[in-house]
Design a protein around this motif. Structure first.
Motif, PDB file in Angstrom:
ATOM      1  N   SER A  81      60.827  75.334  47.232  1.00  0.00           N
ATOM      2  CA  SER A  81      59.508  75.187  47.862  1.00  0.00           C
ATOM      3  C   SER A  81      59.552  73.991  48.803  1.00  0.00           C
ATOM      4  O   SER A  81      60.476  73.167  48.734  1.00  0.00           O
ATOM      5  CB  SER A  81      58.424  74.960  46.801  1.00  0.00           C
ATOM      6  OG  SER A  81      58.612  73.702  46.180  1.00  0.00           O
ATOM      7  N   GLY A  82      58.524  73.888  49.633  1.00  0.00           N
ATOM      8  CA  GLY A  82      58.403  72.710  50.488  1.00  0.00           C
ATOM      9  C   GLY A  82      58.244  71.462  49.643  1.00  0.00           C
ATOM     10  O   GLY A  82      58.814  70.406  49.963  1.00  0.00           O
ATOM     11  N   MET A  83      57.476  71.549  48.553  1.00  0.00           N
ATOM     12  CA  MET A  83      57.291  70.385  47.683  1.00  0.00           C
ATOM     13  C   MET A  83      58.603  69.948  47.042  1.00  0.00           C
ATOM     14  O   MET A  83      58.847  68.756  46.873  1.00  0.00           O
ATOM     15  CB  MET A  83      56.236  70.668  46.603  1.00  0.00           C
ATOM     16  CG  MET A  83      54.795  70.592  47.096  1.00  0.00           C
ATOM     17  SD  MET A  83      54.418  69.188  48.192  1.00  0.00           S
ATOM     18  CE  MET A  83      54.929  67.794  47.211  1.00  0.00           C
ATOM     19  N   VAL A  86      60.395  67.989  49.740  1.00  0.00           N
ATOM     20  CA  VAL A  86      59.819  66.653  49.914  1.00  0.00           C
ATOM     21  C   VAL A  86      60.281  65.747  48.762  1.00  0.00           C
ATOM     22  O   VAL A  86      60.774  64.635  48.976  1.00  0.00           O
ATOM     23  CB  VAL A  86      58.273  66.735  49.955  1.00  0.00           C
ATOM     24  CG1 VAL A  86      57.650  65.349  49.866  1.00  0.00           C
ATOM     25  CG2 VAL A  86      57.799  67.451  51.219  1.00  0.00           C
ATOM     26  N   PHE A 107      49.929  65.812  53.759  1.00  0.00           N
ATOM     27  CA  PHE A 107      49.632  67.023  52.989  1.00  0.00           C
ATOM     28  C   PHE A 107      49.253  66.622  51.551  1.00  0.00           C
ATOM     29  O   PHE A 107      49.921  65.768  50.943  1.00  0.00           O
ATOM     30  CB  PHE A 107      50.894  67.898  53.002  1.00  0.00           C
ATOM     31  CG  PHE A 107      50.812  69.138  52.168  1.00  0.00           C
ATOM     32  CD1 PHE A 107      50.057  70.215  52.584  1.00  0.00           C
ATOM     33  CD2 PHE A 107      51.513  69.230  50.969  1.00  0.00           C
ATOM     34  CE1 PHE A 107      49.995  71.367  51.813  1.00  0.00           C
ATOM     35  CE2 PHE A 107      51.467  70.370  50.202  1.00  0.00           C
ATOM     36  CZ  PHE A 107      50.694  71.450  50.628  1.00  0.00           C
ATOM     37  N   GLU A 149      54.427  62.837  58.375  1.00  0.00           N
ATOM     38  CA  GLU A 149      54.405  64.166  58.998  1.00  0.00           C
ATOM     39  C   GLU A 149      54.247  63.974  60.499  1.00  0.00           C
ATOM     40  O   GLU A 149      53.394  63.207  60.937  1.00  0.00           O
ATOM     41  CB  GLU A 149      53.240  64.996  58.436  1.00  0.00           C
ATOM     42  CG  GLU A 149      53.497  65.442  57.015  1.00  0.00           C
ATOM     43  CD  GLU A 149      52.242  65.935  56.294  1.00  0.00           C
ATOM     44  OE1 GLU A 149      51.237  66.234  56.962  1.00  0.00           O
ATOM     45  OE2 GLU A 149      52.279  66.011  55.063  1.00  0.00           O
ATOM     46  N   ASN A 153      48.109  67.167  59.196  1.00  0.00           N
ATOM     47  CA  ASN A 153      47.290  68.366  59.044  1.00  0.00           C
ATOM     48  C   ASN A 153      46.276  68.095  57.944  1.00  0.00           C
ATOM     49  O   ASN A 153      46.695  67.742  56.841  1.00  0.00           O
ATOM     50  CB  ASN A 153      48.224  69.531  58.692  1.00  0.00           C
ATOM     51  CG  ASN A 153      47.530  70.670  57.975  1.00  0.00           C
ATOM     52  OD1 ASN A 153      46.357  70.927  58.195  1.00  0.00           O
ATOM     53  ND2 ASN A 153      48.246  71.327  57.086  1.00  0.00           N
ATOM     54  N   ASP A 178      58.412  65.062  57.688  1.00  0.00           N
ATOM     55  CA  ASP A 178      58.017  66.428  57.360  1.00  0.00           C
ATOM     56  C   ASP A 178      57.594  67.070  58.684  1.00  0.00           C
ATOM     57  O   ASP A 178      56.607  66.668  59.286  1.00  0.00           O
ATOM     58  CB  ASP A 178      56.858  66.388  56.352  1.00  0.00           C
ATOM     59  CG  ASP A 178      56.393  67.784  55.929  1.00  0.00           C
ATOM     60  OD1 ASP A 178      56.589  68.737  56.705  1.00  0.00           O
ATOM     61  OD2 ASP A 178      55.811  67.894  54.832  1.00  0.00           O
ATOM     62  N   THR A 180      56.971  70.358  59.168  1.00  0.00           N
ATOM     63  CA  THR A 180      56.451  71.704  58.905  1.00  0.00           C
ATOM     64  C   THR A 180      55.521  72.205  60.009  1.00  0.00           C
ATOM     65  O   THR A 180      55.685  73.310  60.515  1.00  0.00           O
ATOM     66  CB  THR A 180      55.678  71.719  57.572  1.00  0.00           C
ATOM     67  OG1 THR A 180      56.552  71.306  56.532  1.00  0.00           O
ATOM     68  CG2 THR A 180      55.133  73.098  57.259  1.00  0.00           C
ATOM     69  N   SER A 200      58.418  72.646  54.884  1.00  0.00           N
ATOM     70  CA  SER A 200      57.995  73.734  54.020  1.00  0.00           C
ATOM     71  C   SER A 200      58.256  74.982  54.846  1.00  0.00           C
ATOM     72  O   SER A 200      57.499  75.294  55.772  1.00  0.00           O
ATOM     73  CB  SER A 200      56.509  73.643  53.670  1.00  0.00           C
ATOM     74  OG  SER A 200      56.122  74.899  53.116  1.00  0.00           O
ATOM     75  N   SER A 202      57.948  77.837  53.931  1.00  0.00           N
ATOM     76  CA  SER A 202      56.950  78.853  53.560  1.00  0.00           C
ATOM     77  C   SER A 202      56.035  79.170  54.747  1.00  0.00           C
ATOM     78  O   SER A 202      55.391  80.212  54.760  1.00  0.00           O
ATOM     79  CB  SER A 202      56.043  78.347  52.436  1.00  0.00           C
ATOM     80  OG  SER A 202      56.742  77.635  51.459  1.00  0.00           O
ATOM     81  N   LYS A 203      55.965  78.259  55.706  1.00  0.00           N
ATOM     82  CA  LYS A 203      54.965  78.362  56.765  1.00  0.00           C
ATOM     83  C   LYS A 203      55.557  79.020  58.011  1.00  0.00           C
ATOM     84  O   LYS A 203      55.784  80.209  58.016  1.00  0.00           O
ATOM     85  CB  LYS A 203      54.407  76.970  57.064  1.00  0.00           C
ATOM     86  CG  LYS A 203      54.062  76.136  55.814  1.00  0.00           C
ATOM     87  CD  LYS A 203      52.849  76.640  55.093  1.00  0.00           C
ATOM     88  CE  LYS A 203      52.604  75.962  53.751  1.00  0.00           C
ATOM     89  NZ  LYS A 203      52.640  74.508  53.723  1.00  0.00           N
ATOM     90  N   ILE A 212      57.794  81.416  49.304  1.00  0.00           N
ATOM     91  CA  ILE A 212      57.685  79.953  49.192  1.00  0.00           C
ATOM     92  C   ILE A 212      59.106  79.371  49.251  1.00  0.00           C
ATOM     93  O   ILE A 212      60.005  79.858  48.559  1.00  0.00           O
ATOM     94  CB  ILE A 212      57.013  79.560  47.853  1.00  0.00           C
ATOM     95  CG1 ILE A 212      55.593  80.132  47.761  1.00  0.00           C
ATOM     96  CG2 ILE A 212      57.004  78.038  47.664  1.00  0.00           C
ATOM     97  CD1 ILE A 212      54.596  79.580  48.752  1.00  0.00           C
ATOM     98  N   SER A 213      59.288  78.333  50.084  1.00  0.00           N
ATOM     99  CA  SER A 213      60.619  77.741  50.210  1.00  0.00           C
ATOM    100  C   SER A 213      60.561  76.468  51.039  1.00  0.00           C
ATOM    101  O   SER A 213      59.556  76.206  51.711  1.00  0.00           O
ATOM    102  CB  SER A 213      61.578  78.729  50.893  1.00  0.00           C
ATOM    103  OG  SER A 213      61.080  79.059  52.178  1.00  0.00           O
ATOM    104  N   ILE A 352      48.934  78.026  56.069  1.00  0.00           N
ATOM    105  CA  ILE A 352      49.120  77.925  57.510  1.00  0.00           C
ATOM    106  C   ILE A 352      50.393  78.683  57.841  1.00  0.00           C
ATOM    107  O   ILE A 352      51.168  79.025  56.949  1.00  0.00           O
ATOM    108  CB  ILE A 352      49.239  76.452  57.989  1.00  0.00           C
ATOM    109  CG1 ILE A 352      50.357  75.728  57.235  1.00  0.00           C
ATOM    110  CG2 ILE A 352      47.922  75.708  57.838  1.00  0.00           C
ATOM    111  CD1 ILE A 352      50.693  74.346  57.780  1.00  0.00           C
TER     112      ILE A 352
HETATM  113  C1  LIG Z   1      52.704  73.537  52.690  1.00  0.00           C
HETATM  114  C2  LIG Z   1      53.225  72.195  52.996  1.00  0.00           C
HETATM  115  C3  LIG Z   1      54.043  71.515  52.098  1.00  0.00           C
HETATM  116  C4  LIG Z   1      54.397  72.078  50.738  1.00  0.00           C
HETATM  117  O1  LIG Z   1      55.139  73.238  50.879  1.00  0.00           O
HETATM  118  P1  LIG Z   1      55.197  74.415  49.756  1.00  0.00           P
HETATM  119  O2  LIG Z   1      56.168  75.357  50.355  1.00  0.00           O
HETATM  120  O3  LIG Z   1      53.812  74.951  49.613  1.00  0.00           O
HETATM  121  O4  LIG Z   1      55.676  73.779  48.505  1.00  0.00           O
HETATM  122  C5  LIG Z   1      54.527  70.270  52.457  1.00  0.00           C
HETATM  123  N1  LIG Z   1      54.214  69.704  53.635  1.00  0.00           N
HETATM  124  C6  LIG Z   1      53.415  70.334  54.538  1.00  0.00           C
HETATM  125  C7  LIG Z   1      53.101  69.671  55.831  1.00  0.00           C
HETATM  126  C8  LIG Z   1      52.890  71.591  54.241  1.00  0.00           C
HETATM  127  O5  LIG Z   1      52.093  72.206  55.126  1.00  0.00           O
END
Ligand SMILES: *Cc1c(COP(=O)(O)O)cnc(C)c1O
Length: 408
Positions: A81-83, A86, A107, A149, A153, A178, A180, A200, A202-203, A212-213, A352
């Motif tokens: 996941s993005g988390m 991070v 975030f 970031e 956002n 970050d 993203t 992340s 995932s976005k 999710i990644s 997003i």
């Molecule tokens: C969504 C997001 C995350 C976390 O990512 P996940 O894939 O939901 O775990 C971290 N940083 C930013 C800027 C995000 O938008």
């Protein structure tokens, strides 16, 4: 290669053994080796190859190579996941007693993570705005990382990467960004001096809202002081690869936050249209922002609008493109809710980077548990609506918002 060509060909060729034009999904846990000697070598990173999918997998490796090529890094590690990305980007270099400096408008999940890290003796000092001046005031001899970031956002403040990275480097501190919301389409942070980039995925990388990644990418350029970053010392002989090598052989592998092959595959499909999608999203977002600002009934915040405080930085660092997110202020929470409820195309959801336009009222959802100061530094007001702009035709999007504003 230019950007769109790199999306298709960077770090990627057809599968030599089969001719498959995409890296296939290797949906397996383990990989057999022909001898005990070979497995020993692969297992201990002394020979290329695969042993176990938590540690490496061809589908995941292909995605990592492509992300690395896009950001022009030295190596990438994909996460569940993005988390996870991070978290592990930080834990790879932090120990109890260390301090991190971070933007207060991060975030929400990342802000919560810094709270969780207190239990492990890691303290975070927040700056209201991620500028060299504000960061300089917070640096101590315990500061081990600066985390921010590039485009906040939903506040949409832009970090001047060159100025901030210069300050960090003067103090021997790596800048972890970050990226993203910016995506490699808007900026390659390493070109401006960033040291580590996380996404992340995932976005926008995935683009379809289906997996999710996350990913961590290393520039390989930071000059680590091995007396301060003691854990890296055992990777000293790998030179510029020491951060990513430690991550891969250490905390990332042992946390087990690996990416599933099928999700890596979905991302590799998504990445190929990143340029087309982002171009369209940015055009749509600008068209909406311009409509809102002419209409005057709701107030837009979008970095590519000439009256925006980050307009110059947007021109200089993001080649004038404001990204796929904008916010509007509707006048009150009630008006914001009425507007959201009247929308027919834009979907009310907490995400997003989908191809569909999504809206959300951040104050009552993502920021419901934040205090007033946190909301303020994140640019979240009672009447703020965040719009994650999709790739619909802009005429339809504007028409949808016109009728919703009238209903409001
Ligand atoms: C969504 C997001 C995350 C976390 O990512 P996940 O894939 O939901 O775990 C971290 N940083 C930013 C800027 C995000 O938008």
């Amino acid at each position: 290669m230019e950007f769109n060509t790199r999306l298709l060909h960077g770090g990627f060729g057809a599968d030599r053994s089969t001719g498959a034009t995409l890296a296939p999904i290797y949906q397996v846990s383990a990989f057999a080796q022909e001898s005990a000697e070979k497995l020993e070598a692969v297992f201990n990173n002394r020979a290329p190859g695969f042993a176990y999918s938590r540690i490496s997998n061809p589908t995941v490796a292909s995605f990592e190579t492509r992300m690395n090529a896009l950001e022009k890094g030295i190596g990438a590690v994909a996460c569940s996941s993005g988390m996870a990305a991070v978290t592990l980007s930080l834990l790879n270099i932090l120990e109890s007693g260390d301090e991190v400096i971070a933007g207060a408008g991060l975030f929400g999940g990342t802000i919560d993570l810094f709270g969780d890290l207190k239990a492990f003796g890691i303290t975070t000092r927040f700056v209201e705005h991620v500028t060299a001046d504000e960061i300089a005031e917070q640096i101590t001899d315990r500061t081990k990382a600066v985390f921010a970031e590039i485009v906040g956002n939903p506040g949409l403040e832009i970090v001047d990467i060159r100025a901030v990275s210069q300050l960090c480097h003067e103090h021997g501190i790596p800048l972890i960004l970050d990226s993203t919301t910016a995506t490699p389409y808007l900026v390659r942070p390493f070109e401006y001096g960033a040291d580590i980039v996380v996404h992340s995925t995932s976005k926008y990388i995935n683009g379809g809202g289906n997996s999710i990644s996350g990913v961590i990418i290393d520039s390989g350029k930071f000059k680590w002081d091995f007396d301060r970053y003691k854990g890296l010392a055992q990777y000293l002989k790998l030179g510029g690869l020491c951060y990513i090598a430690k991550l891969h052989s250490g905390i990332w592998r042992n946390f087990g936050a690996c990416l599933a092959p099928v999700n890596a595959f979905m991302n590799s499909v998504g990445i190929e249209t990143l340029g087309l999608r982002m171009q369209r999203c940015c055009e749509n977002a600008l068209a909406l922002a311009e409509y809102f600002s002419e209409d005057g009934r709701v107030q837009p915040n979008y970095p590519a609008l000439p009256d925006n405080p980050f307009y110059d930085l947007c021109q200089k660092q993001l080649s004038g493109k404001g990204g796929a997110i904008l916010t509007i202020r509707a006048g009150s929470k009630e008006r914001a809710f009425r507007l959201i409820n009247a929308l027919k195309l834009a979907t009310n959801a907490t995400n997003i980077g989908d191809v569909r336009t999504l809206v959300i009222h951040p104050a009552s959802t993502i920021y419901a548990h934040s205090n007033e100061a946190q909301k303020l530094s994140a640019g979240v007001f009672e009447d703020t609506i965040r719009i994650s702009v999709g790739i619909e035709d802009k005429e339809d999007l504007i028409a949808d918002f016109i009728q919703a504003i009238e209903a409001m």
